[in-house]
Scaffold this active site. Structure first.
Site, PDB file in Angstrom:
ATOM      1  CB  ILE A  89      24.793 -61.319 -54.489  1.00  5.25           C
ATOM      2  CG1 ILE A  89      24.945 -62.811 -54.129  1.00  5.25           C
ATOM      3  CG2 ILE A  89      23.335 -60.874 -54.364  1.00  5.25           C
ATOM      4  CD1 ILE A  89      24.739 -63.115 -52.670  1.00  5.25           C
ATOM      5  CG  LEU A  90      23.900 -58.980 -60.231  1.00  8.50           C
ATOM      6  CD1 LEU A  90      23.074 -59.386 -61.451  1.00  8.50           C
ATOM      7  CD2 LEU A  90      24.978 -57.980 -60.629  1.00  8.50           C
ATOM      8  CG  ASN A 104      22.820 -66.898 -62.702  1.00  7.37           C
ATOM      9  OD1 ASN A 104      23.977 -66.590 -63.002  1.00  7.37           O
ATOM     10  ND2 ASN A 104      22.549 -67.718 -61.698  1.00  7.37           N
ATOM     11  CG  HIS A 106      23.431 -72.266 -60.340  1.00  6.13           C
ATOM     12  ND1 HIS A 106      24.282 -71.495 -59.575  1.00  6.13           N
ATOM     13  CD2 HIS A 106      23.226 -73.416 -59.656  1.00  6.13           C
ATOM     14  CE1 HIS A 106      24.571 -72.152 -58.456  1.00  6.13           C
ATOM     15  NE2 HIS A 106      23.938 -73.314 -58.480  1.00  6.13           N
ATOM     16  CG  ASP A 143      21.715 -69.237 -57.589  1.00  2.37           C
ATOM     17  OD1 ASP A 143      21.913 -68.564 -58.608  1.00  2.37           O
ATOM     18  OD2 ASP A 143      22.622 -69.718 -56.905  1.00  2.37           O
TER      19      ASP A 143
HETATM   20  C1  GAR Z   1      29.593 -71.945 -65.208  1.00  3.29           C
HETATM   21  O1  GAR Z   1      29.626 -73.326 -65.024  1.00  3.29           O
HETATM   22  C2  GAR Z   1      28.403 -71.332 -64.516  1.00  3.29           C
HETATM   23  O2  GAR Z   1      27.302 -72.178 -64.495  1.00  3.29           O
HETATM   24  C3  GAR Z   1      28.963 -71.099 -63.135  1.00  3.29           C
HETATM   25  O3  GAR Z   1      30.254 -70.610 -63.359  1.00  3.29           O
HETATM   26  C4  GAR Z   1      30.777 -71.268 -64.516  1.00  3.29           C
HETATM   27  C5  GAR Z   1      31.460 -70.258 -65.408  1.00  3.29           C
HETATM   28  O4  GAR Z   1      32.102 -70.925 -66.461  1.00  3.29           O
HETATM   29  N1  GAR Z   1      28.159 -70.171 -62.394  1.00  3.29           N
HETATM   30  C6  GAR Z   1      27.888 -70.288 -61.092  1.00  3.29           C
HETATM   31  O5  GAR Z   1      28.349 -71.171 -60.378  1.00  3.29           O
HETATM   32  C7  GAR Z   1      26.944 -69.227 -60.563  1.00  3.29           C
HETATM   33  N2  GAR Z   1      26.611 -69.447 -59.196  1.00  3.29           N
HETATM   34  P1  GAR Z   1      32.749 -70.139 -67.682  1.00  3.29           P
HETATM   35  O6  GAR Z   1      33.600 -69.011 -67.073  1.00  3.29           O
HETATM   36  O7  GAR Z   1      33.582 -71.175 -68.359  1.00  3.29           O
HETATM   37  O8  GAR Z   1      31.630 -69.618 -68.540  1.00  3.29           O
END
Ligand code: GAR
Length: 192
Positions: A89-90, A104, A106, A143
């Protein structure tokens, strides 16, 4: 195409969103991570992108770490910060340093399944038939910032977290660049 906006990517994971931005020609001038050996950091180094390492153990507090990360991103003249799988979290100080300029991605249709890194598992456990992904502006509330784009993804009966996440990521790789374009159109000052 907004290749001229100077992007700073924050990531902790495999880095497929970072790879997608690089392959589409976006100007990623900095990649900051709390996990220096993650796939995203390796990918950034392979592409000659400056990697900022901000492991929490090097800092006394989250606020100190975020201050250092903010200063480093500013020193690289980052105009837009993109959270692409950043698992921390930032701090409010970091968020206010880039007002309206932190995105972001998500892996769920927010406000469902927000607040952590296990949105795909939660969607499966809940038995939803449709999930997806969301790109939103980052505010102090986790979020919950204004939503820019969402994409719906069907959940198949035989899905595992891996197969569902892969289907969601195909949409992430489409809407994250679209959201960057949208934001650049809304904020002409992002264009140099
Ligand atoms: C992504 O699916 C993103 O949506 C998620 O992490 C993954 C990173 O994938 N983020 C979260 O869950 C944020 N709460 P990547 O490293 O292949 O880009």
């Amino acid at each position: 195409m907004t290749a001229e906006v100077r992007l700073g990517v924050l990531a902790s994971g495999r880095g497929s969103n970072l790879r997608n931005l690089v392959e589409r020609g976006y100007e990623v001038v900095a990649m900051a991570t709390n996990r220096p050996s993650c796939g995203a950091a390796r990918l950034a180094r392979e592409h000659g992108i400056a990697v900022g390492e901000f492991s929490q153990r090097r800092f006394g507090s989250l606020a100190e770490r975020d201050t250092a990360m903010r200063d480093w991103l500013r020193s690289r003249r980052v105009e837009l910060v993109v959270n692409a799988g950043y698992d921390r979290i930032l701090s409010p100080e970091f968020v206010s340093a880039f007002p309206g300029r932190i995105l972001n991605i998500h892996p769920s249709l927010l406000p469902a399944f927000g607040g952590a890194m296990d949105a795909v598992q939660k969607a499966l456990a809940h038995g939803v038939k449709i999930t997806g992904c969301t790109v939103h502006l980052v505010t102090d509330e986790v979020d919950a910032g204004p939503i820019l784009l969402q994409a719906a993804v069907p959940v198949e009966p035989q899905d595992s977290p891996e197969t569902l996440h892969a289907r969601i990521q195909r949409e992430e790789h489409r809407i994250l660049p679209e959201a960057i374009e949208l934001l650049a159109q809304k904020s002409p000052s992002l264009r140099q």
